[in-house]
Design a protein around this motif. Structure first.
Motif, PDB file in Angstrom:
ATOM      1  N   PRO A  30      46.152  37.632  36.882  1.00 49.53           N
ATOM      2  CA  PRO A  30      45.660  38.508  35.820  1.00 49.53           C
ATOM      3  C   PRO A  30      44.746  37.726  34.863  1.00 49.53           C
ATOM      4  CG  PRO A  30      48.080  38.525  35.941  1.00 49.53           C
ATOM      5  CD  PRO A  30      47.604  37.412  36.806  1.00 49.53           C
ATOM      6  N   ILE A  31      43.828  38.451  34.233  1.00 51.77           N
ATOM      7  CA  ILE A  31      42.961  37.865  33.197  1.00 51.77           C
ATOM      8  C   ILE A  31      43.440  38.412  31.861  1.00 51.77           C
ATOM      9  CG2 ILE A  31      40.611  37.845  32.275  1.00 51.77           C
ATOM     10  CD1 ILE A  31      40.507  36.425  34.829  1.00 51.77           C
ATOM     11  N   GLU A  32      43.553  37.556  30.885  1.00 60.95           N
ATOM     12  CA  GLU A  32      44.028  38.030  29.587  1.00 60.95           C
ATOM     13  C   GLU A  32      43.157  37.486  28.455  1.00 60.95           C
ATOM     14  OE1 GLU A  32      48.387  38.885  28.476  1.00 60.95           O
ATOM     15  OE2 GLU A  32      47.993  36.877  27.735  1.00 60.95           O
ATOM     16  N   VAL A  33      42.831  38.366  27.513  1.00 61.63           N
ATOM     17  CA  VAL A  33      42.099  37.955  26.308  1.00 61.63           C
ATOM     18  C   VAL A  33      43.066  37.984  25.134  1.00 61.63           C
ATOM     19  CG1 VAL A  33      40.194  38.479  24.742  1.00 61.63           C
ATOM     20  CG2 VAL A  33      39.940  38.930  27.190  1.00 61.63           C
ATOM     21  N   SER A  34      43.160  36.870  24.432  1.00 62.97           N
ATOM     22  CA  SER A  34      44.057  36.819  23.276  1.00 62.97           C
ATOM     23  C   SER A  34      43.237  36.825  21.991  1.00 62.97           C
ATOM     24  CB  SER A  34      44.923  35.558  23.340  1.00 62.97           C
ATOM     25  OG  SER A  34      44.113  34.444  23.652  1.00 62.97           O
ATOM     26  N   VAL A  35      43.761  37.533  21.001  1.00 60.61           N
ATOM     27  CA  VAL A  35      43.175  37.500  19.653  1.00 60.61           C
ATOM     28  C   VAL A  35      44.253  36.903  18.761  1.00 60.61           C
ATOM     29  CG1 VAL A  35      42.205  38.860  17.771  1.00 60.61           C
ATOM     30  CG2 VAL A  35      41.865  39.597  20.145  1.00 60.61           C
ATOM     31  N   TRP A  36      44.057  35.667  18.348  1.00 62.22           N
ATOM     32  CA  TRP A  36      45.086  34.973  17.569  1.00 62.22           C
ATOM     33  C   TRP A  36      45.006  35.400  16.114  1.00 62.22           C
ATOM     34  CZ3 TRP A  36      48.319  33.318  20.930  1.00 62.22           C
ATOM     35  CH2 TRP A  36      47.879  32.822  22.163  1.00 62.22           C
ATOM     36  N   CYS A  37      46.153  35.691  15.548  1.00 60.00           N
ATOM     37  CA  CYS A  37      46.203  36.216  14.173  1.00 60.00           C
ATOM     38  C   CYS A  37      46.038  35.083  13.147  1.00 60.00           C
ATOM     39  CB  CYS A  37      47.547  36.921  13.963  1.00 60.00           C
ATOM     40  SG  CYS A  37      47.680  37.744  12.378  1.00 60.00           S
TER      41      CYS A  37
ATOM     42  N   SER B  78      45.594  40.895  41.437  1.00 62.27           N
ATOM     43  CA  SER B  78      45.869  41.630  42.679  1.00 62.27           C
ATOM     44  C   SER B  78      47.271  41.354  43.206  1.00 62.27           C
ATOM     45  CB  SER B  78      44.821  41.275  43.736  1.00 62.27           C
ATOM     46  OG  SER B  78      44.835  39.886  43.961  1.00 62.27           O
ATOM     47  N   GLU B  79      47.880  40.251  42.728  1.00 61.05           N
ATOM     48  CA  GLU B  79      49.249  39.966  43.144  1.00 61.05           C
ATOM     49  C   GLU B  79      50.150  40.003  41.917  1.00 61.05           C
ATOM     50  OE1 GLU B  79      49.569  36.351  45.482  1.00 61.05           O
ATOM     51  OE2 GLU B  79      47.832  36.996  46.654  1.00 61.05           O
ATOM     52  N   GLY B  80      51.265  40.673  42.041  1.00 66.13           N
ATOM     53  CA  GLY B  80      52.166  40.805  40.900  1.00 66.13           C
ATOM     54  C   GLY B  80      52.863  39.493  40.572  1.00 66.13           C
ATOM     55  N   GLY B  81      53.214  39.342  39.306  1.00 64.16           N
ATOM     56  CA  GLY B  81      54.088  38.241  38.913  1.00 64.16           C
ATOM     57  C   GLY B  81      53.437  36.879  38.749  1.00 64.16           C
ATOM     58  N   LEU B  82      52.125  36.790  38.926  1.00 64.32           N
ATOM     59  CA  LEU B  82      51.473  35.487  38.768  1.00 64.32           C
ATOM     60  C   LEU B  82      51.123  35.245  37.301  1.00 64.32           C
ATOM     61  CD1 LEU B  82      49.040  35.307  41.838  1.00 64.32           C
ATOM     62  CD2 LEU B  82      51.259  34.177  41.539  1.00 64.32           C
ATOM     63  N   PRO B  83      51.097  33.963  36.891  1.00 60.86           N
ATOM     64  CA  PRO B  83      50.725  33.663  35.498  1.00 60.86           C
ATOM     65  C   PRO B  83      49.278  34.073  35.212  1.00 60.86           C
ATOM     66  CG  PRO B  83      50.879  31.639  36.785  1.00 60.86           C
ATOM     67  CD  PRO B  83      51.403  32.745  37.654  1.00 60.86           C
ATOM     68  N   VAL B  84      48.987  34.413  33.956  1.00 59.05           N
ATOM     69  CA  VAL B  84      47.642  34.870  33.589  1.00 59.05           C
ATOM     70  C   VAL B  84      46.700  33.678  33.412  1.00 59.05           C
ATOM     71  CG1 VAL B  84      48.590  36.859  32.366  1.00 59.05           C
ATOM     72  CG2 VAL B  84      47.943  34.828  31.067  1.00 59.05           C
ATOM     73  N   VAL B  85      45.423  33.938  33.601  1.00 57.21           N
ATOM     74  CA  VAL B  85      44.380  33.007  33.166  1.00 57.21           C
ATOM     75  C   VAL B  85      43.839  33.587  31.861  1.00 57.21           C
ATOM     76  CG1 VAL B  85      42.127  32.008  33.679  1.00 57.21           C
ATOM     77  CG2 VAL B  85      43.861  32.197  35.476  1.00 57.21           C
ATOM     78  N   MET B  86      43.957  32.796  30.805  1.00 57.46           N
ATOM     79  CA  MET B  86      43.763  33.315  29.462  1.00 57.46           C
ATOM     80  C   MET B  86      42.452  32.827  28.848  1.00 57.46           C
ATOM     81  SD  MET B  86      46.694  33.354  26.538  1.00 57.46           S
ATOM     82  CE  MET B  86      46.632  31.687  25.960  1.00 57.46           C
TER      83      MET B  86
ATOM     84  N   SER C 265      57.913  35.951  22.833  1.00 58.68           N
ATOM     85  CA  SER C 265      58.191  35.361  24.143  1.00 58.68           C
ATOM     86  C   SER C 265      56.860  34.969  24.769  1.00 58.68           C
ATOM     87  CB  SER C 265      58.933  36.357  25.036  1.00 58.68           C
ATOM     88  OG  SER C 265      58.105  37.464  25.290  1.00 58.68           O
ATOM     89  N   ARG C 266      56.768  33.717  25.092  1.00 61.47           N
ATOM     90  CA  ARG C 266      55.508  33.206  25.625  1.00 61.47           C
ATOM     91  C   ARG C 266      55.468  33.464  27.119  1.00 61.47           C
ATOM     92  NH1 ARG C 266      55.742  28.313  23.768  1.00 61.47           N
ATOM     93  NH2 ARG C 266      56.391  27.323  25.689  1.00 61.47           N
ATOM     94  N   HIS C 267      54.556  34.352  27.535  1.00 58.95           N
ATOM     95  CA  HIS C 267      54.457  34.673  28.950  1.00 58.95           C
ATOM     96  C   HIS C 267      53.793  33.510  29.688  1.00 58.95           C
ATOM     97  CE1 HIS C 267      51.018  36.121  26.650  1.00 58.95           C
ATOM     98  NE2 HIS C 267      50.283  35.887  27.696  1.00 58.95           N
ATOM     99  N   PRO C 268      54.025  33.413  31.006  1.00 61.77           N
ATOM    100  CA  PRO C 268      53.450  32.293  31.760  1.00 61.77           C
ATOM    101  C   PRO C 268      51.916  32.355  31.811  1.00 61.77           C
ATOM    102  CG  PRO C 268      55.174  33.427  33.013  1.00 61.77           C
ATOM    103  CD  PRO C 268      54.888  34.276  31.826  1.00 61.77           C
ATOM    104  N   VAL C 269      51.284  31.229  31.523  1.00 58.86           N
ATOM    105  CA  VAL C 269      49.823  31.137  31.527  1.00 58.86           C
ATOM    106  C   VAL C 269      49.425  29.980  32.432  1.00 58.86           C
ATOM    107  CG1 VAL C 269      47.756  30.766  30.123  1.00 58.86           C
ATOM    108  CG2 VAL C 269      49.686  32.030  29.160  1.00 58.86           C
ATOM    109  N   LYS C 270      48.528  30.234  33.356  1.00 60.14           N
ATOM    110  CA  LYS C 270      48.104  29.186  34.292  1.00 60.14           C
ATOM    111  C   LYS C 270      47.122  28.230  33.622  1.00 60.14           C
ATOM    112  CE  LYS C 270      45.973  28.412  38.788  1.00 60.14           C
ATOM    113  NZ  LYS C 270      44.973  28.925  39.733  1.00 60.14           N
ATOM    114  N   ALA C 271      46.158  28.807  32.908  1.00 60.21           N
ATOM    115  CA  ALA C 271      45.141  27.987  32.242  1.00 60.21           C
ATOM    116  C   ALA C 271      44.522  28.812  31.133  1.00 60.21           C
ATOM    117  CB  ALA C 271      44.068  27.563  33.236  1.00 60.21           C
ATOM    118  N   SER C 272      43.948  28.128  30.141  1.00 67.05           N
ATOM    119  CA  SER C 272      43.324  28.833  29.024  1.00 67.05           C
ATOM    120  C   SER C 272      41.966  28.217  28.706  1.00 67.05           C
ATOM    121  CB  SER C 272      44.244  28.754  27.803  1.00 67.05           C
ATOM    122  OG  SER C 272      43.627  29.372  26.694  1.00 67.05           O
ATOM    123  N   PHE C 273      40.985  29.092  28.455  1.00 69.36           N
ATOM    124  CA  PHE C 273      39.625  28.646  28.128  1.00 69.36           C
ATOM    125  C   PHE C 273      39.177  29.392  26.875  1.00 69.36           C
ATOM    126  CE2 PHE C 273      40.210  28.302  32.674  1.00 69.36           C
ATOM    127  CZ  PHE C 273      39.710  27.044  32.972  1.00 69.36           C
ATOM    128  N   GLU C 274      38.641  28.677  25.895  1.00 70.17           N
ATOM    129  CA  GLU C 274      38.151  29.335  24.676  1.00 70.17           C
ATOM    130  C   GLU C 274      36.667  29.035  24.501  1.00 70.17           C
ATOM    131  OE1 GLU C 274      40.186  28.229  21.041  1.00 70.17           O
ATOM    132  OE2 GLU C 274      38.987  29.593  19.806  1.00 70.17           O
TER     133      GLU C 274
END
Ligand SMILES: [Zn+2]
Length: 413
Positions: free
Chosen positions: A119-126, A71-79, A179-188
């Motif tokens: 933001p919420i982000e889902v990563s699929v690692w190659c 909801s707020e622009g420019g904040l690091p993602v929670v991945m 380029s590694r975008h800013p990430v606040k925290a990551s959970f797998e």
């Protein structure tokens, strides 16, 4: 927000749909990295993600990112995220579960019109598996800066086809720097791939880290001789070293307690003829332990025991460490978020150290990270028979949802 839950049926049906791609005859999956099947799986996921209103982006090493804006622009993602590629005879859940649980988090937030500040982000690692291109956890290693992009592009499979060629064939732009975008925290989220949760009848593994691990190759030189005429005391038989070392190695592992892991996964004699004393012996030793001190002691034991056996048999030989992955301690705040989510949801849980490597090992080098484990039947993984209960998978996705929400900060609709 406390009452928010994922849709377990949708998660299960997506897992089953994904499993149809590259399905094997014994109920497993073969979607090795960057094959047609892998790309088809990624396209299916992208369609689901776009239908959920997300932006899909692929980087120059083939990592795929699905983003739900905050909801707020420019904040690091929670991945969150994992991998869609499988072993040649892999299962339906290893990696895939973590990706689809992440998508389920996004869709559940959509269903209930929940906005998150971050933001919420889902990563699929190659190429997590490293079965086709010989570098496990390749995409996350490049993303985290542990592996150079060019080195990863240059990896080739057994047919000599490179990662670069396959990315180009898939139409993925490979020239942009990572380029590694800013990430606040990551959970797998991941299936345990071991039997402990099932044995202890716990639903959630709160993963505090990943154990230390290394692989060693031992070479022993002997002398080929005829099995008939050559008296035992006149042979230079390298298998004698193995005979002396094996009981000593297993005893060393047993002395170090239940967390010690020692595996002799490969033994080869040359020329490998039943009536010839081998001229050469090669075997591997895989050593793992969660504690750095004990792990180091196991490695020292192995070196000492092999050298002593070589000396006693008066044979030349060599021990080479061919691979080592240092242990990982996950971020205490992220681990606490997983622990707290499991407790708040009323699931039984167990603090544990992962026995296998995961993309989160690389991610945790640059981002606060933790993992959620769920049980899998018989602890079986890297196997077509890999299976997990829908209820456990749903529970893990709910823990993932609430751990992520605690970090992404939900705002009421
Ligand atoms: Zn995996």
């Amino acid at each position: 927000m406390k009452d928010l839950r994922v849709n377990g049926d949708r998660l299960w049906s997506r897992l089953m749909s994904m499993a149809e791609i590259g399905a094997t005859s014994h109920g497993g999956c073969n979607r090795q990295a960057l094959t047609d099947a892998d790309m088809e799986g990624r396209r299916l996921l992208s369609r689901w993600a776009q239908a959920a209103g997300c932006r899909v982006r692929v980087d120059a090493i083939g990592n795929l990112f699905i983003r739900r804006p905050g909801s707020e622009g420019g904040l690091p993602v929670v991945m969150t995220g994992s991998h869609l590629d499988t072993q040649p005879t892999g299962g339906k859940f290893d990696g895939v579960y973590g990706v689809l649980a992440g998508l389920e988090v996004i869709e559940s937030l959509n269903d209930h019109a929940v906005r998150t500040t971050h933001p919420i982000e889902v990563s699929v690692w190659c190429n997590e598996e490293g079965s086709r291109f010989p570098m496990a956890m390749m995409g996350s290693a490049v993303w985290s800066g542990r592996l150079a992009l060019g080195a990863a592009h240059g990896l080739t499979d057994r047919a000599g086809i490179s990662v670069r060629q396959e990315l180009e064939r898939a139409g993925i732009g490979i020239d942009a720097p990572i380029s590694r975008h800013p990430v606040k925290a990551s959970f797998e989220a991941h299936i345990e791939q071991g039997p402990v949760l099932e044995q202890k009848a716990k639903t959630i593994g709160v993963v505090t880290g990943v154990q230390h691990m290394s692989r060693h190759e031992v070479l022993v030189e002997g002398q080929e001789a005829h099995a008939g005429p050559t008296p035992m005391d006149m042979r230079r038989d390298p298998v004698r070293v193995l005979a002396a070392v094996l009981p000593a190695l297993y005893a060393s592992a047993e002395q170090r307690g239940r967390d010690a892991r020692l595996t002799i996964g490969f033994i080869e004699t040359l020329p490998g003829s039943p009536n010839t004393v081998p001229g050469r012996l090669r075997f591997t030793v895989d050593i793992r332990h969660p504690d750095a001190g004990v792990y180091g002691a196991l490695r020292e034991d192995m070196n000492r025991l092999v050298r002593t056996a070589l000396q006693r048999q008066a044979l030349a030989g060599d021990i080479r460490c061919v691979w080592e992955a240092p242990g990982v301690t996950f971020d205490p705040a992220c681990v606490a978020a997983v622990r707290g989510a499991a407790a708040a949801l009323g699931f039984s849980s167990l603090e544990m150290v992962s026995g296998a490597g995961h993309d989160s090992c690389n991610v945790s080098a640059v981002v606060p990270t933790a993992m959620v484990f769920v049980p899998c039947a018989g602890g079986l993984s890297h196997n077509e028979a890999e299976s997990a209960l829908p209820g456990d998978l749903e529970a893990g996705a709910n823990v993932l949802l609430h751990a992520m929400l605690s970090s992404a900060i939900a705002t009421p609709a």
